[in-house]
Design a protein around this motif. Structure first.
Motif, PDB file in Angstrom:
ATOM      1  N   LEU A 128       0.553  -6.068   2.014  1.00  9.62           N
ATOM      2  CA  LEU A 128      -0.683  -6.678   2.524  1.00  9.62           C
ATOM      3  C   LEU A 128      -0.735  -8.110   2.004  1.00  9.62           C
ATOM      4  O   LEU A 128      -0.812  -8.330   0.796  1.00  9.62           O
ATOM      5  CB  LEU A 128      -1.900  -5.880   2.044  1.00  9.62           C
ATOM      6  CG  LEU A 128      -1.818  -4.357   2.239  1.00  9.62           C
ATOM      7  CD1 LEU A 128      -3.023  -3.672   1.607  1.00  9.62           C
ATOM      8  CD2 LEU A 128      -1.712  -4.004   3.725  1.00  9.62           C
ATOM      9  N   PHE A 170       3.382  -0.830   3.395  1.00 12.03           N
ATOM     10  CA  PHE A 170       2.998  -2.089   4.035  1.00 12.03           C
ATOM     11  C   PHE A 170       2.635  -3.108   2.957  1.00 12.03           C
ATOM     12  O   PHE A 170       1.810  -2.813   2.091  1.00 12.03           O
ATOM     13  CB  PHE A 170       1.783  -1.900   4.950  1.00 12.03           C
ATOM     14  CG  PHE A 170       2.098  -1.192   6.238  1.00 12.03           C
ATOM     15  CD1 PHE A 170       2.197  -1.894   7.439  1.00 12.03           C
ATOM     16  CD2 PHE A 170       2.284   0.194   6.262  1.00 12.03           C
ATOM     17  CE1 PHE A 170       2.483  -1.236   8.630  1.00 12.03           C
ATOM     18  CE2 PHE A 170       2.565   0.850   7.447  1.00 12.03           C
ATOM     19  CZ  PHE A 170       2.677   0.141   8.632  1.00 12.03           C
ATOM     20  N   PRO A 175      -6.891  -2.071   5.081  1.00  7.36           N
ATOM     21  CA  PRO A 175      -5.894  -2.265   6.140  1.00  7.36           C
ATOM     22  C   PRO A 175      -5.924  -1.154   7.187  1.00  7.36           C
ATOM     23  O   PRO A 175      -5.365  -1.321   8.271  1.00  7.36           O
ATOM     24  CB  PRO A 175      -4.564  -2.257   5.372  1.00  7.36           C
ATOM     25  CG  PRO A 175      -4.829  -1.437   4.172  1.00  7.36           C
ATOM     26  CD  PRO A 175      -6.271  -1.664   3.812  1.00  7.36           C
ATOM     27  N   LYS A 176      -6.532  -0.040   6.858  1.00  6.89           N
ATOM     28  CA  LYS A 176      -6.598   1.059   7.816  1.00  6.89           C
ATOM     29  C   LYS A 176      -7.660   0.755   8.869  1.00  6.89           C
ATOM     30  O   LYS A 176      -7.449   0.941  10.063  1.00  6.89           O
ATOM     31  CB  LYS A 176      -6.942   2.359   7.082  1.00  6.89           C
ATOM     32  CG  LYS A 176      -6.224   3.567   7.666  1.00  6.89           C
ATOM     33  CD  LYS A 176      -6.645   4.859   7.006  1.00  6.89           C
ATOM     34  CE  LYS A 176      -6.151   4.957   5.574  1.00  6.89           C
ATOM     35  NZ  LYS A 176      -6.598   6.190   4.898  1.00  6.89           N
ATOM     36  N   ASP A 236      -5.448   2.363  -1.618  1.00  2.00           N
ATOM     37  CA  ASP A 236      -5.099   1.779  -0.318  1.00  2.00           C
ATOM     38  C   ASP A 236      -6.078   0.733   0.208  1.00  2.00           C
ATOM     39  O   ASP A 236      -6.077   0.429   1.394  1.00  2.00           O
ATOM     40  CB  ASP A 236      -4.847   2.871   0.735  1.00  2.00           C
ATOM     41  CG  ASP A 236      -3.462   3.485   0.544  1.00  2.00           C
ATOM     42  OD1 ASP A 236      -2.498   2.708   0.440  1.00  2.00           O
ATOM     43  OD2 ASP A 236      -3.356   4.732   0.455  1.00  2.00           O
ATOM     44  N   ASN A 284       0.853  -1.193   0.000  1.00  3.68           N
ATOM     45  CA  ASN A 284       0.000   0.000   0.000  1.00  3.68           C
ATOM     46  C   ASN A 284       0.889   1.243   0.000  1.00  3.68           C
ATOM     47  O   ASN A 284       2.125   1.144  -0.028  1.00  3.68           O
ATOM     48  CB  ASN A 284      -1.039  -0.043   1.136  1.00  3.68           C
ATOM     49  CG  ASN A 284      -0.458   0.251   2.517  1.00  3.68           C
ATOM     50  OD1 ASN A 284       0.727   0.502   2.663  1.00  3.68           O
ATOM     51  ND2 ASN A 284      -1.328   0.220   3.524  1.00  3.68           N
ATOM     52  N   SER A 285       0.273   2.412   0.013  1.00  4.70           N
ATOM     53  CA  SER A 285       1.040   3.637  -0.239  1.00  4.70           C
ATOM     54  C   SER A 285       1.979   4.004   0.898  1.00  4.70           C
ATOM     55  O   SER A 285       2.880   4.823   0.721  1.00  4.70           O
ATOM     56  CB  SER A 285       0.079   4.794  -0.522  1.00  4.70           C
ATOM     57  OG  SER A 285      -0.655   5.096   0.645  1.00  4.70           O
ATOM     58  N   THR A 286       1.789   3.399   2.077  1.00  2.00           N
ATOM     59  CA  THR A 286       2.677   3.724   3.188  1.00  2.00           C
ATOM     60  C   THR A 286       3.690   2.611   3.452  1.00  2.00           C
ATOM     61  O   THR A 286       4.257   2.529   4.535  1.00  2.00           O
ATOM     62  CB  THR A 286       1.871   4.069   4.463  1.00  2.00           C
ATOM     63  OG1 THR A 286       0.821   3.107   4.623  1.00  2.00           O
ATOM     64  CG2 THR A 286       1.252   5.438   4.361  1.00  2.00           C
ATOM     65  N   THR A 307       0.266  -8.291   7.582  1.00  2.00           N
ATOM     66  CA  THR A 307       1.016  -7.246   6.890  1.00  2.00           C
ATOM     67  C   THR A 307       2.506  -7.322   7.226  1.00  2.00           C
ATOM     68  O   THR A 307       2.904  -7.852   8.264  1.00  2.00           O
ATOM     69  CB  THR A 307       0.496  -5.840   7.300  1.00  2.00           C
ATOM     70  OG1 THR A 307       0.744  -5.634   8.697  1.00  2.00           O
ATOM     71  CG2 THR A 307      -0.996  -5.699   7.034  1.00  2.00           C
TER      72      THR A 307
HETATM   73  C1  LIG Z   1      -1.248   0.571   4.914  1.00  2.00           C
HETATM   74  O1  LIG Z   1      -1.387  -0.612   5.705  1.00  2.00           O
HETATM   75  C2  LIG Z   1      -1.089  -0.426   7.073  1.00  2.00           C
HETATM   76  C3  LIG Z   1      -1.097  -1.781   7.744  1.00  2.00           C
HETATM   77  O2  LIG Z   1      -2.375  -2.288   7.808  1.00  2.00           O
HETATM   78  C4  LIG Z   1      -2.042   0.547   7.693  1.00  2.00           C
HETATM   79  O3  LIG Z   1      -1.751   0.758   9.046  1.00  2.00           O
HETATM   80  C5  LIG Z   1      -1.962   1.855   6.940  1.00  2.00           C
HETATM   81  O4  LIG Z   1      -2.946   2.743   7.434  1.00  2.00           O
HETATM   82  C6  LIG Z   1      -2.179   1.613   5.471  1.00  2.00           C
HETATM   83  N1  LIG Z   1      -1.968   2.853   4.763  1.00  2.00           N
HETATM   84  C7  LIG Z   1      -2.978   3.498   4.208  1.00  2.00           C
HETATM   85  C8  LIG Z   1      -2.630   4.791   3.553  1.00  2.00           C
HETATM   86  O5  LIG Z   1      -4.109   3.094   4.215  1.00  2.00           O
END
Ligand SMILES: *[C@@H]1O[C@H](CO)[C@@H](O)[C@H](O)[C@H]1NC(C)=O
Ligand SMILES: *[C@@H]1O[C@H](CO)[C@@H](O)[C@H](O)[C@H]1NC(C)=O
Ligand SMILES: *[C@@H]1O[C@H](CO)[C@@H](O)[C@H](O)[C@H]1NC(C)=O
Length: 559
Positions: free
Chosen positions: A154, A152, A241-242, A212, A148-150, A179
């Motif tokens: 998945l 991680f 995932p958020k 995401d 994902n963009s940060t 993750t």
């Molecule tokens: C990417 O995944 C991580 C792990 O689940 C999560 O904490 C994070 O918020 C995610 N990033 C975005 C931008 O959704």
């Protein structure tokens, strides 16, 4: 043929005016026979990770000068050492780290114990073991890990052999989301909320991150140890995932026919996933593929099939796809399967095909992109349905054979039960209206006919007895001499009238009589017995008589 022709055209067109391409390198079509690999886009290169049981080489394709499909220049790093801890593998995962040069890799089938945990690869320094935190997953293959963009990765699904039983090799299959944070090299196992139960384990599926959220479809599901069902495109498993929640939802639109070993990648529009190739799940005994392109709009989970221009490439399966700017780049896999002594031998391909996902056209080249992962803002995104309070549910309202937890798609225009009910209601109402209208119409027609034709007066024909019922006045006439009315005694002046008390009309106008339905009835019957037969062009004397009487009446009233 066309490929050869294109190739020579390309050579001519590039070699003559410019010599940039020629001076650099000659074409290098890279690895031989790869499937079950993961292409990784990093630093303007596509790295081909895994996909061979016999060769660990990581080929790289430099895109800094763009790409000519007919003359790719794959290369191998000149100086990469390896040892027995690093072994060829297929059906593993790979994703880039945050430092811009590391690729994380985890082996699937084959590989090594170390690689099952996690290793790193660097195009200039080669293989390294990783310092990993968190709970490392047990070894598995055919799972997916999508960034994902940060940063991680998945993870979802996969399978692992558990040993040999009476039925042969037995497997355990997985349905967990977990993750791997590439920023800290840490595995995490969040607790996930499932609205309608946890989807059954699957492997060899596709997973793409859009805005995401992780969208999972296709793949193989065993509903029990011996019953295998291929997941089709009728549903998508979505993971956020958020919020750590997941749901399986039905798709709508032009749903592609069921496939396996297809490729799926993100479109530049920021909301879509593009699917190419794969094998027909209904005819796995031979190579049955297609070069159709299908697009999944993740905002609505709606499939469509764009009209794609240009020369479609050969259908292929077991290949890989990378999004580079507006382009989908197809790599390796196979274009046929031959049965050799009951063993299926794939016809491998190292051809590169390029789909322009902006103009929906197959092209043979693409230019360098400064920001190849950039996406447009689609102005919409997938939104999760409201989860039920009841957390013990294990089935959705749109269960499918491979996933009973599927819920119906709220964007479906006509199939919601409420709309269905409405449609049926309207249909019944319409039918009623038509019936009522038809009833009134025919009633009116009948009334009109009755009003116009004395023969339709009730009883005018049926009752010959000359009761009061038949005394409907039709018109008034001048009562001429009875004797002139013919020998049969029928006609205008019937006997019954004489026996009755005179009617209103008889008294009002001296010498006038009222012609009734009864009169007409009798007149008609007497007509049947009239010796005079009608002849063309000449009125019967009986008719002449009627006219005579009426003319006479008129003269009397308007002298
Ligand atoms: C990417 O995944 C991580 C792990 O689940 C999560 O904490 C994070 O918020 C995610 N990033 C975005 C931008 O959704
Ligand atoms: C790779 O290159 C380094 C120096 O850049 C050298 O020390 C090393 O021996 C080389 N390894 C191999 C396998 O050639
Ligand atoms: C898939 O294979 C089955 C069985 O051979 C065939 O009936 C069906 O038409 C095929 N589907 C497509 C989309 O080609």
């Amino acid at each position: 043929m066309t490929r050869l022709w294109r190739k020579s055209l390309f050579l001519v067109s590039t070699l003559l005016p410019f010599t940039i391409f020629a001076q650099d390198n000659t074409c290098n079509f890279g690895a031989e026979g790869r499937t079950g690999f993961t292409p990784v886009l990093l630093n303007d290169h596509i790295y081909l990770t895994g996909g061979s049981e016999t060769n660990l080489d990581i080929f790289a394709l430099d895109l800094s000068q763009g790409l000519q499909a007919d003359c790719p220049q794959w290369s191998l790093p000149s100086n990469v050492s390896t040892n027995s801890q690093y072994m060829p593998f297929i059906y593993g995962v790979a994703f880039p780290g945050t430092d811009g040069k590391t690729i994380y890799m985890q082996s699937g089938d084959h590989g090594s114990e170390l690689m099952d945990k996690m290793v790193q690869y660097d195009g200039s320094t080669g293989w390294h073991s990783s310092m990993i935190s968190g709970v490392t997953p047990t070894p598995r293959a055919a799972m997916t890990a999508t960034l994902n963009s940060t940063g991680f990765a998945l993870y979802y699904g996969g399978r692992a052999p558990t040993g040999v039983t009476g039925n042969g090799q037995s497997y355990v299959r997985f349905n967990d989301f977990y993750t791997f944070d590439t920023n800290t090299a840490t595995f995490s196992w969040p607790s996930i909320t499932y609205g309608w139960g946890k989807a059954p384990p699957r492997f060899s599926h596709s997973a793409v991150v859009i805005q995401d959220k992780l969208f999972i479809f296709g793949g193989t599901v065993y509903v029990d140890e011996t019953t295998r069902i291929y997941a089709d495109f009728q549903s998508v498993l979505v993971f956020d995932p958020k919020e750590n929640k997941a749901v399986s939802m039905a798709t709508i639109g032009d749903i592609p026919p069921s496939r396996l070993m297809f490729s799926a990648t993100a479109a530049p529009d920021g909301k879509s996933i593009v699917v190419y190739g794969g094998l027909n799940t209904s005819s796995t005994d031979h190579f049955d593929s297609s070069s159709d392109v299908f697009v999944l709009d993740t905002c609505k989970l709606e499939w469509s099939k764009p009209d794609v221009g240009g020369d479609a490439p050969a259908p292929r399966a077991g290949h890989g796809a990378v999004t580079y700017g507006n382009y989908m780049v197809l790599l390796y896999g196979y274009t046929d399967v031959t049965d050799v002594f009951n063993t299926k031998i794939p016809t491998w391909t190292n051809a590169i095909d390029i789909l322009d996902m902006n103009s929906w056209k197959w092209v043979r080249s693409m230019s360098h992109s400064d920001n190849p992962t950039e996406k447009k803002d689609p102005g919409c995104s997938y939104s999760f349905p409201k989860f039920p309070e009841d957390t013990s549910l294990t089935e959705g309202d749109h269960p499918l054979p491979y996933d009973p937890t599927v819920v119906s798609n709220p964007n479906k225009p006509s199939n919601s039960s409420r709309n269905k009910g409405l449609a049926i209601g309207f249909a019944i109402l319409g039918l009623l209206l038509v019936c009522v209208a038809a009833f009134w119409y025919f009633r009116r027609q009948r009334r009109k006919a009755r009003a116009m034709n004395p023969r339709w007066l009730p009883g005018a024909i049926t009752s010959h007895k000359g009761g009061a019922n038949n005394d409907y006045p039709l018109f008034v006439y001048n009562n001429m001499d009875d004797k002139s009315m013919g020998n049969n005694g029928g006609g205008f002046n019937n006997h019954q009238d004489e026996k009755k008390p005179p009617r209103l009309s008889d008294e009002l106008f001296d010498g006038t009589r009222t012609y009734t339905a009864n009169d007409h009835d009798q007149w008609e019957r007497s007509l049947d017995q009239d010796p005079e037969r009608p002849e063309d062009g000449r009125a019967m004397s009986r008719h002449m008589d009627v006219w005579e009487r009426m003319r006479n009446l008129h003269d009397k009233r308007n002298p």
